[in-house]
Design an enzyme around this catalytic site. Structure first.
Site, short mmCIF file in Angstrom:
data_model
loop_
_atom_site.label_atom_id
_atom_site.label_comp_id
_atom_site.label_asym_id
_atom_site.label_seq_id
_atom_site.Cartn_x
_atom_site.Cartn_y
_atom_site.Cartn_z
N HIS A 82 1.11 -1.30 -0.29
CA HIS A 82 0.21 -0.44 -0.21
C HIS A 82 0.85 1.69 0.24
O HIS A 82 1.84 1.49 0.93
CB HIS A 82 -1.10 -0.29 1.02
N ASP A 161 -14.88 2.87 8.54
CA ASP A 161 -13.73 4.06 7.89
C ASP A 161 -14.30 4.58 6.80
O ASP A 161 -14.05 6.13 6.88
CB ASP A 161 -12.88 3.04 7.41
N ARG A 168 -14.75 13.42 8.76
CA ARG A 168 -13.27 13.28 9.03
C ARG A 168 -12.44 14.39 8.15
O ARG A 168 -12.23 15.72 7.74
CB ARG A 168 -11.72 12.40 8.77
N SER A 183 -7.41 4.10 9.61
CA SER A 183 -8.20 4.91 8.44
C SER A 183 -7.27 3.41 7.58
O SER A 183 -7.59 3.06 6.83
CB SER A 183 -7.87 6.26 7.93
N LYS A 187 -8.71 -0.79 6.04
CA LYS A 187 -8.47 -1.54 4.73
C LYS A 187 -7.73 -2.57 4.55
O LYS A 187 -8.21 -3.52 3.61
CB LYS A 187 -8.76 -0.34 3.50
N1 URA Z 1 -5.95 7.36 3.09
C1 URA Z 1 -6.58 6.45 3.75
O1 URA Z 1 -7.58 5.64 3.99
N2 URA Z 1 -6.82 7.28 5.22
C2 URA Z 1 -6.34 9.33 5.23
O2 URA Z 1 -7.27 9.46 6.88
C3 URA Z 1 -6.22 9.09 5.11
C4 URA Z 1 -5.68 9.20 3.84
#
Ligand code: URA
Length: 441
Positions: A82, A161, A168, A183, A187
């Site tokens: 990632h 999320d 956010r 966050s 995922k």
């Molecule tokens: N990417 C995400 O998936 N979450 C965040 O909080 C910041 C970047």
């Protein structure tokens, strides 16, 4: 339990229990807790922070809030990669086939681009016919048969999320390390891989502007991954100039193809070899990172990495002849060469501005609903530390609209800074973080 008490506890700097975090997160996801109370809790977390245990608990609760992907039908150790997002970052397109060619299964869920950074799924769609929405059965079968599949994120992946991230975004609570780390990792954990290699970008084109902040974020994510039982490693890489030369969807796919053929830019190759060697090591196919790097270099030299890319494209209904003949990619109508106005050295290329130029050309999304133009973009010809003579081409702009071309050209000119004396380039790899500690490079 009352949300008021949870907010008050965090506001006063105390540690929240698993049950309190679950109450807030699931209540908000299910609609029983309103936006205003969740916003207050997020701001309290932003100001007072979360410790390691709270951050892991928050991640696990968000990861399990929707459907999690079960990859147990895929043989071997599945390693995901990632990137925290950068300009010109096409590493997944190179790494996937390269690592798969070494025998490590790549079962990857990727996102679309938003704002000034691009997304793997959009890039892949510049190949005629390529499908990023294959069924879970086909996804698993493809990985078992050819070693690789890359699809878009399913709607129901970590829905908590999704809802919290959107909140956010409008409450000034994005730039908070426990919230970013949980966050991203929620995922990744929900996507089912056994091990995770993180590319944490650092510089003006990234979320984390300084090496210190990037190390903090990487540390938090490595702790979450290992705490959740998934071996996790993070590489801190430079994003003070775009990665490689191409910025823009189809241009980036072409550059990834060139790299798989051994004809790509050095910085892109270097980063892919480092990330890839960690993926191969975690995937159990090499004893050392040096051995993994040699295996990857061999796959490029023998053409096996390039062949794997074509196999992957065909398996997802794409026209793999695009890889043999990149002239087939749709072309932009206007091509403009930006030239240097004086002699000197490139001292800086503001990454964020290059990303914004790509956005202005229509290559990125202003919001989730925007349509994007896959053929537009920028080629960075002169990079930081390169010497230049007046009238040398520094960048090439690809556009389908004369007005957008003009705007983007102006932004790119402003992104470049020059020096009269030679300039030292920063290191591409700044640090590596494993469960054993930090290796500064
Ligand atoms: N990417 C995400 O998936 N979450 C965040 O909080 C910041 C970047």
């Amino acid at each position: 339990m009352r949300m008021y008490d949870v907010i008050e506890k965090k506001r006063d700097g105390h540690k929240l229990s698993y049950e309190e975090i679950e109450f807030a997160v699931m209540g908000y996801t299910n609609g029983t807790i309103p936006d205003y109370q969740m916003s207050a809790l997020l701001m309290a977390i932003y100001l007072k922070g979360m410790d390691e245990e709270e951050t892991l608990n928050l991640t696990m609760i968000m990861a399990n809030s929707g459907k999690t992907l079960d990859l147990s039908e895929i043989e071997g150790i599945k390693v995901d990669k990632h990137s925290t997002g950068g300009v010109g970052d096409k590493t997944s397109l190179v790494l996937g086939p390269m690592v798969a060619a070494c025998g490590v299964p790549v079962a990857k869920m990727s996102g679309r681009g938003l704002g000034h950074t691009g997304g793997t799924i959009d890039k892949l769609e510049s190949i005629e016919g390529f499908s990023t929405t294959i069924s879970t059965t086909d996804f698993i079968n493809n990985v078992n048969e050819i070693g690789i599949a890359i699809v878009g994120q399913t709607e129901n992946l970590a829905p908590a999320d999704k809802k919290i991230y959107a909140l956010r975004d409008v409450t000034a609570t994005v730039s908070c390390i426990p919230l970013i780390a949980s966050s991203i990792m929620s995922k990744k954990l929900a996507s089912g891989a056994d091990c995770i290699v993180l590319d944490v970008k650092c510089g003006d084109g990234a979320f984390m502007k300084t090496k210190e902040d990037a190390i903090c974020l990487a540390n938090a994510m490595v702790k979450i991954g290992n705490g959740a039982g998934r071996k996790t490693v993070a590489i801190i890489s430079d994003m003070d100039e775009p990665l490689g030369q191409a910025v823009g969807n189809s241009l980036e796919v072409i550059e990834a193809i060139d790299t798989l053929k051994g004809e790509g830019p050095n910085d892109l190759l270097e980063l892919c070899l480092v990330l890839g060697s960690y993926m191969i090591n975690l995937g159990g196919k090499s004893d050392t990172y040096e051995q993994g790097k040699k295996m990857l270099e061999e796959k490029i030299k023998t053409g096996q990495a390039f062949d794997k890319f074509k196999e992957f494209v065909s398996a997802q209904n794409g026209d793999s002849s695009y890889a043999d003949n990149c002239e087939k990619f749709e072309k932009a109508g206007y091509i403009y060469e930006i030239k240097a106005e004086k002699d000197g050295y490139v001292s800086r290329i503001c990454c964020e501005k290059i990303g914004k130029a790509s956005l202005a050309l229509g290559g990125g999304r202003e919001n989730k609903e925007s349509n994007i133009d896959l053929s537009v973009g920028i080629k960075i010809i002169k990079k930081v530390s390169d010497s230049i003579k007046k009238d040398d081409i520094i960048a090439i702009v690809y556009s389908n609209d004369e007005y957008k071309l003009k705007i983007a050209t102006e932004i790119i000119r402003n992104a470049y800074e020059y020096s009269d004396i030679p300039v030292q380039k920063d290191k591409l790899i700044k640090a590596i973080i494993t469960s054993e500690g930090i290796i500064e490079c």
